[in-house]
Scaffold this motif. Structure first.
Motif, PDB file in Angstrom:
ATOM      1  N   SER A  81       0.837  -1.201   0.000  1.00 48.44           N
ATOM      2  CA  SER A  81       0.000   0.000   0.000  1.00 48.44           C
ATOM      3  C   SER A  81       0.873   1.251   0.000  1.00 48.44           C
ATOM      4  CB  SER A  81      -0.927   0.007   1.222  1.00 48.44           C
ATOM      5  OG  SER A  81      -0.158   0.113   2.416  1.00 48.44           O
ATOM      6  N   GLU A  82       0.245   2.394  -0.232  1.00 53.47           N
ATOM      7  CA  GLU A  82       0.972   3.657  -0.276  1.00 53.47           C
ATOM      8  C   GLU A  82       1.630   3.954   1.062  1.00 53.47           C
ATOM      9  OE1 GLU A  82       2.376   6.326  -2.719  1.00 53.47           O
ATOM     10  OE2 GLU A  82       0.459   5.551  -3.409  1.00 53.47           O
ATOM     11  N   ARG A  99       6.904   0.385  -8.561  1.00 50.60           N
ATOM     12  CA  ARG A  99       6.893   1.362  -9.638  1.00 50.60           C
ATOM     13  C   ARG A  99       5.597   2.171  -9.595  1.00 50.60           C
ATOM     14  NH1 ARG A  99      11.435   0.172  -9.799  1.00 50.60           N
ATOM     15  NH2 ARG A  99      12.781  -0.314 -11.591  1.00 50.60           N
ATOM     16  N   TYR A 100       5.668   3.387 -10.146  1.00 47.92           N
ATOM     17  CA  TYR A 100       4.489   4.214 -10.347  1.00 47.92           C
ATOM     18  C   TYR A 100       4.235   4.352 -11.843  1.00 47.92           C
ATOM     19  CZ  TYR A 100       4.510   5.637  -5.434  1.00 47.92           C
ATOM     20  OH  TYR A 100       4.464   5.649  -4.062  1.00 47.92           O
ATOM     21  N   PHE A 101       2.962   4.418 -12.229  1.00 52.14           N
ATOM     22  CA  PHE A 101       2.644   4.602 -13.644  1.00 52.14           C
ATOM     23  C   PHE A 101       1.327   5.362 -13.764  1.00 52.14           C
ATOM     24  CE2 PHE A 101       0.452   0.722 -12.454  1.00 52.14           C
ATOM     25  CZ  PHE A 101      -0.760   0.777 -13.140  1.00 52.14           C
ATOM     26  N   ASP A 102       1.145   6.029 -14.890  1.00 55.50           N
ATOM     27  CA  ASP A 102      -0.100   6.731 -15.199  1.00 55.50           C
ATOM     28  C   ASP A 102      -0.990   5.838 -16.048  1.00 55.50           C
ATOM     29  OD1 ASP A 102       0.908   8.921 -13.856  1.00 55.50           O
ATOM     30  OD2 ASP A 102       1.623   9.915 -15.687  1.00 55.50           O
ATOM     31  N   ALA A 103      -2.278   5.931 -15.836  1.00 58.14           N
ATOM     32  CA  ALA A 103      -3.213   5.121 -16.603  1.00 58.14           C
ATOM     33  C   ALA A 103      -3.283   5.620 -18.043  1.00 58.14           C
ATOM     34  CB  ALA A 103      -4.603   5.173 -15.971  1.00 58.14           C
ATOM     35  N   PRO A 104      -3.434   4.731 -19.010  1.00 56.35           N
ATOM     36  CA  PRO A 104      -3.595   5.164 -20.408  1.00 56.35           C
ATOM     37  C   PRO A 104      -4.861   6.002 -20.560  1.00 56.35           C
ATOM     38  CG  PRO A 104      -3.118   2.805 -20.279  1.00 56.35           C
ATOM     39  CD  PRO A 104      -3.416   3.258 -18.884  1.00 56.35           C
ATOM     40  N   THR A 105      -4.851   6.887 -21.517  1.00 52.28           N
ATOM     41  CA  THR A 105      -6.034   7.696 -21.787  1.00 52.28           C
ATOM     42  C   THR A 105      -7.105   6.860 -22.471  1.00 52.28           C
ATOM     43  OG1 THR A 105      -5.102   8.394 -23.908  1.00 52.28           O
ATOM     44  CG2 THR A 105      -4.668   9.800 -21.982  1.00 52.28           C
ATOM     45  N   GLY A 106      -8.343   7.301 -22.363  1.00 51.65           N
ATOM     46  CA  GLY A 106      -9.443   6.596 -22.999  1.00 51.65           C
ATOM     47  C   GLY A 106     -10.128   5.627 -22.059  1.00 51.65           C
ATOM     48  N   ASN A 107     -11.131   4.937 -22.588  1.00 49.39           N
ATOM     49  CA  ASN A 107     -11.940   4.015 -21.794  1.00 49.39           C
ATOM     50  C   ASN A 107     -11.689   2.550 -22.128  1.00 49.39           C
ATOM     51  OD1 ASN A 107     -13.331   6.161 -20.460  1.00 49.39           O
ATOM     52  ND2 ASN A 107     -14.634   6.415 -22.276  1.00 49.39           N
ATOM     53  N   TRP A 163       0.179  -6.134  -6.833  1.00 46.62           N
ATOM     54  CA  TRP A 163      -0.791  -5.239  -6.203  1.00 46.62           C
ATOM     55  C   TRP A 163      -0.819  -3.924  -6.981  1.00 46.62           C
ATOM     56  CZ3 TRP A 163       2.336  -8.491  -3.522  1.00 46.62           C
ATOM     57  CH2 TRP A 163       1.759  -9.311  -2.545  1.00 46.62           C
ATOM     58  N   ILE A 164      -1.988  -3.397  -7.224  1.00 43.30           N
ATOM     59  CA  ILE A 164      -2.164  -2.087  -7.845  1.00 43.30           C
ATOM     60  C   ILE A 164      -2.929  -1.206  -6.869  1.00 43.30           C
ATOM     61  CG2 ILE A 164      -3.124  -0.797  -9.780  1.00 43.30           C
ATOM     62  CD1 ILE A 164      -0.845  -2.578 -10.620  1.00 43.30           C
ATOM     63  N   ASN A 165      -2.287  -0.145  -6.419  1.00 44.01           N
ATOM     64  CA  ASN A 165      -2.904   0.778  -5.452  1.00 44.01           C
ATOM     65  C   ASN A 165      -3.456   0.041  -4.238  1.00 44.01           C
ATOM     66  OD1 ASN A 165      -2.350   3.018  -7.123  1.00 44.01           O
ATOM     67  ND2 ASN A 165      -4.252   2.709  -8.267  1.00 44.01           N
ATOM     68  N   GLY A 166      -2.693  -0.944  -3.759  1.00 40.70           N
ATOM     69  CA  GLY A 166      -3.079  -1.678  -2.558  1.00 40.70           C
ATOM     70  C   GLY A 166      -4.012  -2.849  -2.792  1.00 40.70           C
ATOM     71  N   GLU A 167      -4.484  -3.051  -4.042  1.00 39.15           N
ATOM     72  CA  GLU A 167      -5.381  -4.157  -4.360  1.00 39.15           C
ATOM     73  C   GLU A 167      -4.594  -5.295  -4.996  1.00 39.15           C
ATOM     74  OE1 GLU A 167      -8.518  -4.394  -3.714  1.00 39.15           O
ATOM     75  OE2 GLU A 167      -9.153  -2.344  -3.256  1.00 39.15           O
ATOM     76  N   CYS A 168      -4.699  -6.489  -4.404  1.00 42.38           N
ATOM     77  CA  CYS A 168      -4.042  -7.657  -4.996  1.00 42.38           C
ATOM     78  C   CYS A 168      -4.920  -8.138  -6.140  1.00 42.38           C
ATOM     79  CB  CYS A 168      -3.868  -8.765  -3.952  1.00 42.38           C
ATOM     80  SG  CYS A 168      -2.994 -10.216  -4.571  1.00 42.38           S
ATOM     81  N   ILE A 169      -4.456  -7.934  -7.348  1.00 39.92           N
ATOM     82  CA  ILE A 169      -5.333  -8.221  -8.478  1.00 39.92           C
ATOM     83  C   ILE A 169      -5.126  -9.603  -9.080  1.00 39.92           C
ATOM     84  CG2 ILE A 169      -5.710  -5.819  -9.091  1.00 39.92           C
ATOM     85  CD1 ILE A 169      -3.604  -6.071 -11.203  1.00 39.92           C
ATOM     86  N   TRP A 170      -3.915 -10.183  -9.010  1.00 37.19           N
ATOM     87  CA  TRP A 170      -3.760 -11.517  -9.544  1.00 37.19           C
ATOM     88  C   TRP A 170      -2.401 -12.099  -9.191  1.00 37.19           C
ATOM     89  CZ3 TRP A 170      -0.170  -8.974 -12.128  1.00 37.19           C
ATOM     90  CH2 TRP A 170      -0.507  -7.878 -12.918  1.00 37.19           C
ATOM     91  N   ARG A 171      -2.359 -13.410  -9.329  1.00 39.37           N
ATOM     92  CA  ARG A 171      -1.108 -14.151  -9.250  1.00 39.37           C
ATOM     93  C   ARG A 171      -0.709 -14.526 -10.670  1.00 39.37           C
ATOM     94  NH1 ARG A 171       1.773 -16.927  -5.522  1.00 39.37           N
ATOM     95  NH2 ARG A 171       3.182 -18.484  -6.363  1.00 39.37           N
ATOM     96  N   ALA A 229     -11.716   0.129 -12.006  1.00 40.14           N
ATOM     97  CA  ALA A 229     -12.049   0.604 -10.662  1.00 40.14           C
ATOM     98  C   ALA A 229     -10.815   0.659  -9.758  1.00 40.14           C
ATOM     99  CB  ALA A 229     -13.111  -0.300 -10.032  1.00 40.14           C
ATOM    100  N   PHE A 230      -9.746  -0.062 -10.097  1.00 41.03           N
ATOM    101  CA  PHE A 230      -8.537  -0.068  -9.276  1.00 41.03           C
ATOM    102  C   PHE A 230      -7.554   1.032  -9.676  1.00 41.03           C
ATOM    103  CE2 PHE A 230      -8.798  -4.954  -8.454  1.00 41.03           C
ATOM    104  CZ  PHE A 230      -9.950  -4.737  -7.722  1.00 41.03           C
ATOM    105  N   LEU A 231      -7.816   1.730 -10.779  1.00 44.36           N
ATOM    106  CA  LEU A 231      -6.853   2.665 -11.340  1.00 44.36           C
ATOM    107  C   LEU A 231      -7.171   4.117 -11.004  1.00 44.36           C
ATOM    108  CD1 LEU A 231      -6.344   1.143 -14.909  1.00 44.36           C
ATOM    109  CD2 LEU A 231      -4.686   1.161 -13.048  1.00 44.36           C
ATOM    110  N   ARG A 232      -6.104   4.910 -10.907  1.00 46.89           N
ATOM    111  CA  ARG A 232      -6.213   6.365 -10.839  1.00 46.89           C
ATOM    112  C   ARG A 232      -5.667   6.941 -12.139  1.00 46.89           C
ATOM    113  NH1 ARG A 232      -3.926   5.520  -5.238  1.00 46.89           N
ATOM    114  NH2 ARG A 232      -1.862   5.893  -6.149  1.00 46.89           N
ATOM    115  N   LEU A 233      -5.962   8.196 -12.418  1.00 44.71           N
ATOM    116  CA  LEU A 233      -5.456   8.821 -13.632  1.00 44.71           C
ATOM    117  C   LEU A 233      -3.938   8.942 -13.592  1.00 44.71           C
ATOM    118  CD1 LEU A 233      -8.092  11.649 -14.275  1.00 44.71           C
ATOM    119  CD2 LEU A 233      -7.869   9.443 -15.448  1.00 44.71           C
ATOM    120  N   LYS A 234      -3.387   9.277 -12.412  1.00 45.43           N
ATOM    121  CA  LYS A 234      -1.955   9.502 -12.264  1.00 45.43           C
ATOM    122  C   LYS A 234      -1.410   8.722 -11.079  1.00 45.43           C
ATOM    123  CE  LYS A 234      -1.619  12.765 -15.503  1.00 45.43           C
ATOM    124  NZ  LYS A 234      -0.760  12.651 -16.700  1.00 45.43           N
TER     125      LYS A 234
END
Length: 439
Positions: A215-216, A229-237, A253-261, A283-288
């Motif tokens: 987590s942060e 690592r930190y990364f920005d989400a791609p633009t668009g939907n 983990w992405i932003n504290g959420e364990c998304i997969w093995r 839902a797990f992503l932020r813009l930046k």
């Protein structure tokens, strides 16, 4: 249902009590196990569902599944079943989705809605509900051996292990065991030493998880080198995913959420990982400044991980003039099914996702065609006029409807072997992209 092992269409349909509903709980839209999973034709799938409802079927579940975090079962990959009409990214899987959508329109024409009273409350039940379901049934056992150096006197032995999912199905589930089963030291002068019942102390979970270093807030508790690592989400939907081809085996983990093995270092009999691209829910992503934390067991090339977006920009049609007209040519009126279309003839419609238009006609032919979308081939009856007409009617539009007749494309109905089939593959792109007609 009197069911045995195997798919529903291979067994007799029925219930022990006529008053009970007949449910198809797992309609496998492809063969679940194997690399790669064997495909099932959309028309075969639709036919089996139509036959099921003709036997007074009540509900059908189209089998699908994606396991985020630690919810996966034993030795089952994150995307353990992705052949449903709606895939793991929430995108339509064609031609299954369109074929089944038309099928259920037929079923709605042939059945009426129902008003049901349950425990004193009135409920409205729509005709032929469709749901999604998921399940897993797989477990494996293996033996690990490794040389070790022992010293005279007391030796301390610690084992770190992770279970790749947990048992979650089958008979006697409460008796199933996960984790280390036996521990033995071999090669001693006194023979084999069994340590299985030697008073082990167990610590469940990883220290990093308890400290919350994914987590942060918790990430500042440790000194990081490569796997944060930190990364920005791609633009668009468009759906977002990580291409993990350069890594080995671990958790993300992405932003504290364990998304997969992930386990791309384990290769299938085809010499490829069963899965290397992993979906990140929006839902797990932020813009930046999205925080990605990895626990990698084998080592890999973190710098080669790529963030990708998933698109369904290739669209196809495969329709014969001997097919019936579209199902929406009929409607129920005054308890009767009546024709509502002016011209009851087959037609073919190409349609791009929202905010996209048809940018290129990759393939178009009318006559005798073979193959599937992305691999169409012409037969002995073919006309170049088909591509010219399709480009004229479709380029620059989000959707277009094409005639399906030998007259429209100037073909010879008496050509030996002709099936009177129209096959088209087109590419979609954003509206501001320049159209690229095929030559």
């Amino acid at each position: 249902m009197h069911a045995t092992e195997g798919s529903v269409e291979t067994v007799s349909l029925g219930t022990k009590h006529p008053s009970k509903p007949l449910l198809w709980t797992e309609n496998w839209t492809a063969q679940v196990f194997g690399d790669p999973p064997s495909q099932r034709l959309a028309d075969d799938l639709a036919f089996s569902v139509a036959r099921f409802f003709s036997k007074i079927g009540t509900l059908v579940n189209y089998y699908m599944g994606t396991n985020f975090g630690r919810t996966g079962a034993a030795f089952v990959m994150t995307r353990y079943y992705d052949e449903a009409p709606l895939d793991e990214y929430g995108l339509y899987k064609e031609p299954k989705c369109g074929h089944l959508r038309d099928l259920h329109h037929v079923l709605r024409l042939s059945r009426k809605d129902a008003q049901v009273k349950f425990r004193g409350v009135e409920y409205f039940l729509p005709r032929h509900s469709v749901r999604s379901a998921h399940a897993v049934k797989l477990a494996k056992k293996f033996v690990f051996q490794n040389a070790m150096d022992l010293k005279a006197g007391i030796n301390h032995l610690a084992l770190l292990f992770l279970t790749v999912g947990m048992p979650d199905s089958g008979a006697g589930l409460e008796k199933k065991y996960s984790g280390i089963d036996e521990v033995m030291i071999q090669g001693l002068n006194t023979g084999t030493l069994d340590l299985t019942v030697n008073g082990w102390g167990h610590e469940v979970g990883l220290s990093g998880e308890k400290l919350g270093i994914h987590s942060e807030e918790g990430s500042s508790c440790v000194q990081w080198q490569r796997l944060k690592r930190y990364f920005d989400a791609p633009t668009g939907n468009d759906p977002v995913a990580l291409d993990m081809s350069s890594m080995g085996n671990g958790l993300v983990w992405i932003n504290g959420e364990c998304i997969w093995r992930y386990w791309v270092s384990y290769l299938s009999p085809l010499g490829q990982p069963s899965q290397s691209v992993y979906h990140i829910p929006q839902a797990f992503l932020r813009l930046k400044n999205n925080l990605m934390v990895m626990f990698e067991e084998h080592g890999g090339r973190l710098g080669d991980i790529s963030i990708v977006t998933v698109k369904r920009d290739n669209i196809c049609i495969f329709v014969s003039e001997y097919h019936p007209a579209h199902i929406k040519s009929w409607a129920r009126q005054d308890s009767q099914i009546r024709v509502i279309a002016i011209d009851v003839k087959p037609s073919a419609t190409l349609k791009c996702p929202e905010k996209k238009v048809i940018n290129q006609i990759v393939f178009a032919s009318f006559g005798s065609l073979m193959g599937v979308c992305g691999n169409f081939t012409v037969g002995n009856c073919h006309t170049p006029q088909a591509k010219i007409l399709v480009e004229k009617l479709c380029l620059g539009k989000r959707s277009c409807t094409l005639p399906v007749s030998h007259q429209a494309y100037g073909t010879d109905l008496n050509c030996p072997g002709t099936t009177g089939t129209l096959a088209v593959k087109a590419k979609c792109s954003r509206r501001n992209a320049k159209a690229n007609p095929s030559r």
